[in-house]
Design an enzyme around this catalytic site. Structure first.
Site, PDB file in Angstrom:
ATOM      1  N   VAL A 145      32.608 -75.186  20.855  1.00 57.02           N
ATOM      2  CA  VAL A 145      33.884 -75.540  21.477  1.00 57.02           C
ATOM      3  C   VAL A 145      34.759 -76.306  20.491  1.00 57.02           C
ATOM      4  CG1 VAL A 145      34.972 -76.769  23.389  1.00 57.02           C
ATOM      5  CG2 VAL A 145      32.778 -75.626  23.743  1.00 57.02           C
ATOM      6  N   LYS A 159      36.429 -72.299  23.879  1.00 56.62           N
ATOM      7  CA  LYS A 159      35.013 -71.941  23.768  1.00 56.62           C
ATOM      8  C   LYS A 159      34.890 -70.572  23.125  1.00 56.62           C
ATOM      9  CE  LYS A 159      30.806 -71.683  26.608  1.00 56.62           C
ATOM     10  NZ  LYS A 159      30.255 -71.870  27.977  1.00 56.62           N
ATOM     11  N   ASP A 307      23.023 -74.762  35.031  1.00 56.10           N
ATOM     12  CA  ASP A 307      22.677 -75.245  33.693  1.00 56.10           C
ATOM     13  C   ASP A 307      23.124 -76.699  33.527  1.00 56.10           C
ATOM     14  OD1 ASP A 307      21.649 -75.118  31.132  1.00 56.10           O
ATOM     15  OD2 ASP A 307      23.459 -74.259  30.251  1.00 56.10           O
TER      16      ASP A 307
END
Length: 549
Positions: A145, A159, A307
Site C-alpha cells: 500500500v 493498494k 482476516d
C-alpha cells in the site's frame, strides 16, 4: 523493469520443490522439541526451562527465515501464529509479527507500471495523482500500500497487487490441502476443511473489485445493530474511491493511525508503559470496539471480515479503531447466524447456572445442528467445552475434564471429527479478540459481550429485521452525521437517552458514551491539573473499567 501478469499455475515440480523446502526446514524444529521432551526428564526444572528458551530462539528464527524465503501462503500461517500469544512461546509470536506488514517491498517502478496499466491505460500517474509516495506504507504477501494525493486534494491509500503472486499462493494452498487430506488420520482436526475455506477466501483477496464491494458491506454491517437499526460505526472502515478500482489495484480512503502490532512500541515512545492504567484503558477501548464490530457483523448482517490480524487493525487517536483490508470476507446464512446466536446464549446460561445435564444435551443438539461432529467415544461434555472455548472467558472452568489449552491432549478441539467451513473465519475473529485480551491480561467473555445482540438476532428470527442494503451506492451509505441525526431523533442536540436507545446492544455502551463525554470534559480540565492528579484520575478510571467488565 516490466511487471508481468503471467498467472499460470505452478508446475508440479515447482510445487514439490516449495513443499519439500518448507517441510525440510520445519520438521527439524518439531524433532528438536521432541528430543528435548524425551531427554529432558533428567534435567532440573531450571535447566529444562533454559533448554526450551534456547530452542524457542532457534526455532522461531528458523521458521521466520523459511516463511520469508518462500513467502506465498506460508505467510498466512505465520500471521496466525503471531496472534496466538496464548498458544506459542513469546519468541515465535514476536518474530512472526514482522509477517503482518513488513515483507520485502516491490520496486517503485513495478508499482507505477501496475497502476498505470490497470487504471490509466498506460498513461502516467500524474494524470490522476497530485503526488504519489514511492515508499510503501506496508508490504504484505499479496499486495503493498502506498500513500497518494488525488488531483482534487483527497489523501488516499493505493493498494497494488504483487505481479505473479497468485500462482505461488494457489500452489501453496494446493500443497497444504493435499498434505492435510493424506494425513487426516494423524491430525487432531480436519485441517482439509480449514484450507478449503481459506482457499475460497483467497479468491476474494486476489480480486480487488470484490474487495471494494466487501468494504461497503463491512461498513454497512458495523453501522447497524443486530436488529437492523442504524448507529455510528463500531469501527472505521476505509471506503473505495469510485471509479478507481480494478482487479489488481484499489484506491481507497486514507486511514491515519498505528497498526495494532506496532501500538506497544508507539505507546512506549510516548512514555506509556505496558500494564499501566493508560494502556489498560486503551486496551479495553480497542477490545470493546472490535467485539461490538464483529458481533454486529456476525449476528446482524451475517457478514464476516475473515482476516482480522493485528496488521489490519489501525488504532487512531483516542484509541479509536479502523478495520482495513476487506479481502477475506464471507456471507453466512440466516440459519447459521441464528444457530450462532443460540450457541452464545447457551454459553451464558452455562456460566450463570454452573451447568446441568440438560444443558449438556442441548449443547450436543446445537453443535450437531451447527455442523460439528465429534469422534466416536468422545465425552458428552465435548460440545459444551467447545462452545466455552470459542466464546467464554479462558478462565471459565471446563466440564468433563476438558482444558481450555488448545494444544493440550484434553482440549475439546481434539474431540472434533469435522466442522463447517464457516467456523474457520468465525474462529479467526474470536482468536484475534481473545488473543488481544490475553496479551493485555484482561478478562473478556465474548458470550457476555454478545448476549444482547444474540437475543436481538433471535427476536428478528428467520424473516430478519431491517438490514442494510448491499447494492446501495457509496453515497447511500449513512455518514457519521446521518447516524448521529438518526440517534438523536427530532432533537437538535444529541441527548444521553437518545444515544442509549440508538446504541441499544448493551447498557454498557450507553455507559461508554457517558464516559466518553466525561473524557472530553476531563481533557479540557486536565490541561490545568498537576501531573500527579491526572495520573491518579487515570488509575481510578482503569480500575472502574475493570470492575465494569
Amino acid at each position: 523493469m516490466s511487471a508481468s501478469f503471467d498467472d499460470k499455475p505452478l508446475t508440479g515440480p515447482q510445487r514439490v520443490v516449495r513443499a519439500v523446502t518448507f517441510w525440510s526446514k520445519v520438521v527439524p524444529i518439531l524433532a528438536a522439541y521432541k528430543a528435548v521432551e524425551v531427554t529432558g526428564k533428567d534435567l532440573s526444572e531450571k535447566e529444562l526451562e533454559a533448554k526450551y528458551q534456547e530452542l524457542h530462539e532457534w526455532g522461531s528464527e528458523r521458521l521466520e527465515n523459511t516463511i520469508k524465503e518462500l513467502k506465498g501462503f506460508y505467510v498466512k500461517t505465520g500471521q496466525v501464529i503471531s496472534t496466538r500469544v496464548d498458544l506459542f512461546p513469546e519468541q515465535y509470536t514476536s518474530r512472526l509479527q514482522s509477517l503482518q506488514d513488513d515483507l520485502d517491498p516491490m520496486p517503485a517502478s513495478v508499482v507505477r507500471e501496475v497502476i498505470s496499466r490497470e487504471l490509466l491505460q498506460g498513461e502516467p500517474l500524474e494524470s490522476i495523482f497530485a503526488s504519489f509516495d514511492d515508499k510503501p506504507l506496508g508490504a504484505a504477501s499479496i499486495a503493498q500500500v502506498h500513500a497518494a494525493t488525488l488531483r482534487d486534494g483527497r489523501k488516499v491509500a493505493v493498494k497494488v497487487q504483487r505481479p505473479n503472486c497468485e500462482p505461488k499462493l494457489r500452489g501453496d494452498i494446493a500443497n497444504l490441502k493435499s498434505f492435510s487430506k493424506k494425513l487426516a488420520s494423524a491430525l487432531p482436526v480436519d485441517y482439509y476443511t480449514v484450507f478449503c475455506e481459506l482457499e475460497r477466501a483467497l479468491d476474494g483477496e486476489l480480486d480487488f473489485l470484490a474487495e471494494a464491494q466487501a468494504a461497503l458491506k463491512v461498513y454497512a454491517s458495523v453501522s447497524h445493530t443486530a436488529d437492523g437499526k442504524p448507529v455510528a460505526p463500531a469501527v472505521g472502515v476505509p471506503l473505495p474511491v469510485q471509479g478507481l478500482a480494478s482487479r489488481r489495484v484499489l484506491v481507497m480512503d486514507f486511514v491515519e493511525g498505528t497498526p495494532l502490532n506496532r501500538l506497544s512500541a508507539e505507546m512506549e515512545k510516548r512514555g506509556i508503559k505496558p500494564g499501566s492504567p493508560e494502556s489498560q484503558i486503551a486496551g479495553r477501548r480497542i477490545l470493546e470496539q472490535l467485539t461490538v464490530a464483529f458481533g454486529r457483523m456476525m449476528l446482524g448482517a451475517g457478514f464476516i471480515h475473515g482476516d482480522p490480524h493485528p496488521g489490519n487493525i489501525f488504532v487512531q487517536p483516542g484509541a479509536k479503531v479502523a478495520l482495513i483490508d476487506c479481502g477475506q470476507v464471507k456471507q453466512i446464512s440466516t440459519e447459521y447466524r441464528l444457530q450462532l446466536a443460540e450457541a452464545i446464549l447457551l454459553v451464558n446460561e452455562w456460566v450463570e447456572t454452573g451447568g446441568s445435564p440438560k444443558l449438556i444435551q442441548t449443547a450436543q443438539e446445537k453443535m450437531s445442528n451447527f455442523g460439528v461432529t465429534f469422534v466416536n467415544g468422545s465425552k458428552p461434555e465435548a460440545a459444551v467445552a467447545l462452545a466455552l472455548l470459542l466464546f467464554a472467558d479462558p478462565d471459565t472452568p471446563m466440564p468433563g475434564g476438558f482444558s481450555s489449552a488448545e494444544l493440550s491432549d484434553t482440549s475439546p478441539i481434539k474431540a472434533i471429527n469435522s466442522f463447517p467451513q464457516e467456523l474457520v473465519l468465525l474462529g479467526r475473529a474470536t482468536i484475534l479478540i481473545k488473543g488481544i485480551a490475553k496479551r493485555l491480561g484482561i478478562k473478556w467473555s465474548l458470550a457476555d459481550k454478545w448476549k444482547v445482540m444474540a437475543q436481538q438476532a433471535l427476536e428478528c428470527g428467520v424473516d430478519g429485521c431491517r438490514m442494510p442494503t448491499w447494492s446501495s451506492p457509496i453515497s447511500a451509505i449513512p455518514t457519521p452525521a446521518d447516524l448521529a441525526a438518526a440517534a438523536a431523533g427530532s432533537s437538535d442536540r444529541l441527548r444521553f437517552r437518545s444515544v442509549a436507545k440508538a446504541y441499544g446492544e448493551t447498557n454498557k455502551l450507553a455507559v461508554q458514551w457517558a464516559t466518553g463525554k466525561g473524557a472530553w470534559v476531563a481533557s479540557k480540565v486536565g490541561r490545568v491539573l498537576p501531573t500527579r492528579v491526572k495520573k491518579a484520575a487515570v488509575s481510578v478510571a482503569a480500575k472502574l473499567a475493570a470492575r465494569n467488565d
